[in-house]
Write a protein that holds these residues in place. Structure first.
Motif, mmCIF file in Angstrom:
data_model
loop_
_atom_site.group_PDB
_atom_site.id
_atom_site.type_symbol
_atom_site.label_atom_id
_atom_site.label_comp_id
_atom_site.label_asym_id
_atom_site.label_seq_id
_atom_site.Cartn_x
_atom_site.Cartn_y
_atom_site.Cartn_z
ATOM 1 N N VAL A 125 0.889 -0.938 0.206
ATOM 2 C CA VAL A 125 0.076 0.329 -0.105
ATOM 3 C C VAL A 125 0.660 1.347 0.108
ATOM 4 O O VAL A 125 1.451 1.245 0.575
ATOM 5 N N LEU A 126 0.601 2.179 -0.548
ATOM 6 C CA LEU A 126 1.887 3.490 -0.805
ATOM 7 C C LEU A 126 0.537 4.191 -0.204
ATOM 8 O O LEU A 126 -0.863 4.243 -0.159
ATOM 9 N N ILE A 135 -3.152 -1.333 -6.964
ATOM 10 C CA ILE A 135 -2.833 -0.879 -5.960
ATOM 11 C C ILE A 135 -3.165 0.211 -5.133
ATOM 12 O O ILE A 135 -3.393 1.255 -5.777
ATOM 13 N N THR A 136 -3.784 -0.309 -4.082
ATOM 14 C CA THR A 136 -4.501 1.138 -2.837
ATOM 15 C C THR A 136 -2.623 1.371 -2.418
ATOM 16 O O THR A 136 -2.304 1.671 -2.464
ATOM 17 N N VAL A 137 -3.557 2.870 -3.345
ATOM 18 C CA VAL A 137 -2.677 4.240 -2.806
ATOM 19 C C VAL A 137 -3.553 5.857 -1.434
ATOM 20 O O VAL A 137 -4.998 5.543 -2.121
ATOM 21 N N LEU A 138 -2.680 5.515 -0.565
ATOM 22 C CA LEU A 138 -3.832 6.548 0.278
ATOM 23 C C LEU A 138 -3.651 8.269 -1.005
ATOM 24 O O LEU A 138 -2.272 8.017 0.054
ATOM 25 N N VAL A 148 -12.999 15.234 3.314
ATOM 26 C CA VAL A 148 -12.978 13.441 3.441
ATOM 27 C C VAL A 148 -13.234 13.306 2.492
ATOM 28 O O VAL A 148 -12.737 12.720 1.215
ATOM 29 N N ARG A 149 -14.937 13.300 1.814
ATOM 30 C CA ARG A 149 -15.049 13.466 0.860
ATOM 31 C C ARG A 149 -15.044 13.996 -0.556
ATOM 32 O O ARG A 149 -14.765 12.691 -1.442
ATOM 33 N N GLU A 150 -14.550 15.020 -0.304
ATOM 34 C CA GLU A 150 -13.868 15.208 -1.973
ATOM 35 C C GLU A 150 -12.780 14.075 -1.822
ATOM 36 O O GLU A 150 -12.649 14.186 -3.067
ATOM 37 N N LEU A 151 -12.065 14.424 -0.939
ATOM 38 C CA LEU A 151 -10.707 13.441 -1.617
ATOM 39 C C LEU A 151 -10.397 12.214 -1.965
ATOM 40 O O LEU A 151 -10.391 11.668 -3.305
ATOM 41 N N VAL A 152 -11.719 11.382 -1.175
ATOM 42 C CA VAL A 152 -12.086 9.653 -1.516
ATOM 43 C C VAL A 152 -13.069 9.869 -3.099
ATOM 44 O O VAL A 152 -12.923 8.325 -3.609
ATOM 45 N N SER A 153 -13.221 9.960 -3.371
ATOM 46 C CA SER A 153 -13.940 11.129 -4.919
ATOM 47 C C SER A 153 -13.273 11.186 -5.615
ATOM 48 O O SER A 153 -13.838 10.798 -7.231
ATOM 49 N N GLN A 154 -12.364 12.014 -5.777
ATOM 50 C CA GLN A 154 -11.158 11.168 -6.641
ATOM 51 C C GLN A 154 -11.032 10.163 -7.123
ATOM 52 O O GLN A 154 -10.684 9.159 -6.047
ATOM 53 N N PRO A 155 -10.875 9.840 -8.200
ATOM 54 C CA PRO A 155 -10.429 9.303 -8.662
ATOM 55 C C PRO A 155 -9.380 8.143 -8.399
ATOM 56 O O PRO A 155 -9.197 6.397 -8.075
ATOM 57 N N GLU A 156 -8.116 8.608 -8.158
ATOM 58 C CA GLU A 156 -6.800 8.322 -7.728
ATOM 59 C C GLU A 156 -6.457 7.519 -6.408
ATOM 60 O O GLU A 156 -5.672 6.951 -6.033
ATOM 61 N N ILE A 157 -7.663 8.632 -5.658
ATOM 62 C CA ILE A 157 -7.548 8.486 -3.600
ATOM 63 C C ILE A 157 -8.231 7.705 -3.687
ATOM 64 O O ILE A 157 -9.235 7.401 -3.145
ATOM 65 N N ASP A 158 -7.787 6.140 -3.044
ATOM 66 C CA ASP A 158 -7.785 5.307 -2.646
ATOM 67 C C ASP A 158 -8.656 4.899 -0.867
ATOM 68 O O ASP A 158 -9.007 4.763 -0.820
ATOM 69 N N GLY A 159 -8.234 6.046 -0.406
ATOM 70 C CA GLY A 159 -8.572 6.160 1.124
ATOM 71 C C GLY A 159 -7.728 6.802 1.892
ATOM 72 O O GLY A 159 -7.190 8.365 1.231
#
Ligand code: PEP
Length: 270
Positions: free
Chosen positions: A178-179, A221-224, A234-245
């Motif tokens: 995980v990155l 690969i999960t990338v946080l 958090v909502r705006e961040l995890v709504s981005q396609p590359e951000i997995d959490g």
């Protein structure tokens, strides 16, 4: 398919009773959540106690650091086997608070100087490989300082850190890491990286992974993102396609705020 994740890095906080109470609050709130990996990283001293609290739930345990040797005369260090025996499934490696030069932080240190424990890129790589070899998933942190960002070096720094961290790993091993993109200037400062910029840099991270492990490797690969993630951001961040959490410090020290981060991630990405 990537597994979204919300990981709480408690840093050097919580005595045993505080750790047990915080973990209990997380178990009660999100302990049966599915579709999001919920990970708690207490200090070493609380691992065993937190393991007892989360037993039987979907919450998983992480350490905040590890040493690569199995045992011996390494005063103050903790091995992969020791972490496994405490019930850890993950370990954070290369957090910016552990990278950089060795020294004692001064009260007025700027972000590039607070990196005090001397973990070099080579040490991060060795720790990550030891973790994988021993059956732990490393959560590998990369990110630029404010000075590096202002000098236009963000992409190069992050790319170099990713390539160095993955050196010598097989494609299968790389597939298991995980990155976390953690811009140093956003950690513990209340200043969140703009969501679209975090998304862009994580795209750079995925390209770096592909350059090492082959085209398409990064897609699984999960990338946080980490750096002042809060319930309001958090909502705006995890709504981005590359951000997995998220990898979260401050907001993971209250069960209610951490549970909200998990719930929003579950709603958006689960
Ligand atoms: C962290 O500990 O990795 C972190 C990102 O901290 P904070 O959320 O407090 O910025």
């Amino acid at each position: 398919m990537r597994t979204p994740m919300m990981a709480g890095n408690w840093k050097m906080n919580c005595d045993l009773d505080e750790a047990a109470a915080l973990a209990q609050g997380v178990v009660e709130g999100v302990g049966s959540v599915e579709g999001v990996a919920v990970v708690l990283a207490p200090p070493f001293t609380a691992l065993d106690r937190v393991a007892s609290v989360i037993a039987g739930s979907n919450v998983r345990l992480s350490a905040q650091n590890v040493y690569w040797q199995a045992k011996g005369a390494y005063t103050g260090e903790i091995s992969v086997g020791m972490l496994k025996s405490c019930g850890c499934a993950y370990v954070i490696v290369g957090h910016s608070e552990r990278r950089g030069r060795f020294g004692v932080p001064e009260p007025d240190m700027t972000d590039e100087l607070i990196r005090v424990f001397g973990d070099t890129d080579a040490a991060v790589n060795t720790k990550a490989r030891a973790a994988l070899a021993g059956g732990l998933t490393p959560i590998i942190c990369v990110g630029e300082t404010l000075a590096e960002r202002e000098a236009g070096l963000t992409d190069a720094i992050v790319r170099d850190q990713v390539v160095a961290a993955l050196e010598g790993m097989t494609p299968e091993q790389i597939g298991a890491v995980v990155l976390a993109y953690e811009p140093v200037w956003a950690i513990g400062t209340g200043e969140t990286c703009e969501a679209d910029e975090a998304n862009r840099v994580i795209g750079v991270i995925r390209a770096a992974i592909d350059s090492v492990a082959g085209a398409g490797a990064a897609q699984d690969i999960t990338v946080l993102y980490g750096g002042s993630v809060k319930p309001k951001s958090v909502r705006e961040l995890v709504s981005q396609p590359e951000i997995d959490g998220g990898l979260v410090g401050g907001a993971s020290l209250e069960a209610d705020s951490f549970n909200e981060l998990v719930a929003v991630t579950r709603e958006v990405r689960g």
